[in-house]
Design a protein around this motif. Sequence first.
Motif, short mmCIF file in Angstrom:
data_model
loop_
_atom_site.label_atom_id
_atom_site.label_comp_id
_atom_site.label_asym_id
_atom_site.label_seq_id
_atom_site.Cartn_x
_atom_site.Cartn_y
_atom_site.Cartn_z
N PHE A 1 0.87 -1.17 0.00
CA PHE A 1 0.00 0.00 0.00
C PHE A 1 0.91 1.22 0.00
CE2 PHE A 1 -2.19 -3.49 1.89
CZ PHE A 1 -3.52 -3.37 1.55
N ALA A 2 0.71 2.13 -0.96
CA ALA A 2 1.57 3.31 -1.06
C ALA A 2 0.71 4.54 -1.32
CB ALA A 2 2.57 3.13 -2.20
N THR A 3 1.07 5.65 -0.68
CA THR A 3 0.25 6.85 -0.80
C THR A 3 1.07 8.12 -0.60
OG1 THR A 3 -1.78 7.92 0.01
CG2 THR A 3 -0.34 6.91 1.65
N ARG A 4 0.58 9.19 -1.16
CA ARG A 4 1.10 10.52 -0.82
C ARG A 4 0.46 10.90 0.51
NH1 ARG A 4 -0.57 15.81 -1.20
NH2 ARG A 4 1.10 17.35 -1.52
N LEU A 5 1.24 10.94 1.55
CA LEU A 5 0.70 11.06 2.90
C LEU A 5 -0.11 12.33 3.11
CD1 LEU A 5 3.73 9.65 4.90
CD2 LEU A 5 1.54 8.54 4.47
N GLY A 6 0.27 13.41 2.45
CA GLY A 6 -0.45 14.66 2.63
C GLY A 6 -1.86 14.64 2.10
N SER A 7 -2.18 13.63 1.26
CA SER A 7 -3.52 13.56 0.66
C SER A 7 -4.42 12.55 1.37
CB SER A 7 -3.41 13.17 -0.81
OG SER A 7 -2.99 11.82 -0.95
N LEU A 8 -3.91 11.90 2.42
CA LEU A 8 -4.62 10.79 3.04
C LEU A 8 -5.47 11.25 4.22
CD1 LEU A 8 -4.67 7.61 2.75
CD2 LEU A 8 -3.08 7.58 4.68
N ASP B 1 -8.16 -2.52 10.87
CA ASP B 1 -7.12 -2.33 11.87
C ASP B 1 -6.21 -1.16 11.51
OD1 ASP B 1 -8.20 -4.49 13.13
OD2 ASP B 1 -6.50 -5.83 12.80
N PHE B 2 -5.98 -0.96 10.23
CA PHE B 2 -5.16 0.15 9.76
C PHE B 2 -5.81 1.47 10.16
CE2 PHE B 2 -2.23 0.81 5.80
CZ PHE B 2 -1.42 1.66 6.53
N ASP B 3 -7.12 1.59 9.94
CA ASP B 3 -7.84 2.81 10.32
C ASP B 3 -7.80 3.03 11.84
OD1 ASP B 3 -8.49 3.59 7.77
OD2 ASP B 3 -10.59 2.96 7.87
N ALA C 1 -6.18 6.20 13.75
CA ALA C 1 -6.92 7.04 14.70
C ALA C 1 -6.17 7.14 16.02
CB ALA C 1 -8.32 6.48 14.91
N ALA C 2 -5.61 6.02 16.48
CA ALA C 2 -4.88 6.02 17.75
C ALA C 2 -3.61 6.87 17.67
CB ALA C 2 -4.53 4.59 18.15
N ALA C 3 -3.07 6.99 16.44
CA ALA C 3 -1.84 7.77 16.25
C ALA C 3 -2.12 9.24 15.96
CB ALA C 3 -1.02 7.16 15.11
N ALA C 4 -3.36 9.68 16.12
CA ALA C 4 -3.72 11.06 15.80
C ALA C 4 -2.84 12.10 16.51
CB ALA C 4 -5.20 11.30 16.12
N GLY D 1 3.50 15.98 11.86
CA GLY D 1 3.42 15.76 10.43
C GLY D 1 2.82 14.40 10.08
N ALA D 2 2.32 14.30 8.85
CA ALA D 2 1.66 13.07 8.40
C ALA D 2 2.62 11.89 8.40
CB ALA D 2 1.06 13.28 7.01
N ARG D 3 3.90 12.13 8.10
CA ARG D 3 4.86 11.02 8.06
C ARG D 3 5.02 10.39 9.43
NH1 ARG D 3 8.66 13.12 5.31
NH2 ARG D 3 8.31 11.94 3.40
N GLN D 4 5.12 11.20 10.46
CA GLN D 4 5.28 10.66 11.81
C GLN D 4 4.04 9.87 12.24
OE1 GLN D 4 8.08 10.54 13.59
NE2 GLN D 4 9.00 11.44 11.74
N ARG D 5 2.88 10.37 11.84
CA ARG D 5 1.64 9.64 12.17
C ARG D 5 1.63 8.29 11.45
NH1 ARG D 5 -4.63 11.87 11.49
NH2 ARG D 5 -5.61 10.11 12.62
N TRP D 6 2.04 8.28 10.17
CA TRP D 6 2.08 7.03 9.40
C TRP D 6 3.07 6.04 10.02
CZ3 TRP D 6 -0.50 5.07 5.14
CH2 TRP D 6 0.10 4.02 4.44
N LEU D 7 4.26 6.52 10.39
CA LEU D 7 5.26 5.64 10.98
C LEU D 7 4.73 5.00 12.26
CD1 LEU D 7 8.42 7.88 10.51
CD2 LEU D 7 8.09 5.61 9.51
#
Length: 271
Positions: free
Chosen positions: A178-185, A215-217, A221-224, A230-236
Amino acid sequence: MATRASARRPVGTVTRGTTNPNRLRRMDRWIAAVHGAELRRAAEPVAVDLGYGAAPWTAVELLGRLRTAAPRTRVVGIEIEPERVAAARPYEREGLVFRHGGFEVPVPGRPLLIRAANVLRQYDEDQVAAVWKRLCARLAPAGDGSRGGLLVEGTCDEIGRRHVWVALGPEGPRTVTFATRLGSLDRPSDLAERLPKALIHRNVPGEPVHAFLRDFDRAWAAAAPYAAYGARQRWLRTVRALTADWPVTDAPVRWRQGEVTVAWGALAPQG
């Protein structure tokens, strides 16, 4: 009895041909990172852009990106529509040619890479396994320390912000990325609309891919609170949480690119 002409007819059907420059950058960069060593080791590294569409941009870009990892790589763009092949021929250069064909992959020998992006979207789900099997049979075999060739099959949006693909070896499917531009997610399950044909109709309760996206969602949410960094830190943080229950196969160096790769067996359709 089939005529000689029908025996040579390419296997498959014509796609819509929609394409845009830079659309497949996420897939290309992933391939260069994870498969570059195989391409560098090969005596004749050949990659196939299968079904490149109405314009040759994706094949041209694939050559450039793969050569950053393996400078001797050659790319063959294959299209089932003869007019598209003719239109692409002026873009041929050292290391890049275009050929008329389909799932039979009309190139000499066994390629080390076949990329089929946005090709199977128009097919029925029950046709996917046969296409995968046919394409995997055309890959370079494993041996002498090599895992063999790689088939990358998936789907992305029109400008390449969201992409999901399956990676397969000669033995069959290996992983889902799964790959995405994090700023658009907004949330990870937004990627569900780009699931490849083998999975898109399985995003329903009771199927593993549905449970994974749920589970991903929840992890997102838990990483809000990390969104403040930044979005990258939330994704990590989100992907790290997923590793507790799902067989994530890659490492933070890839997660930082807005990616996560999971073993195919964990998401494979049930029944």
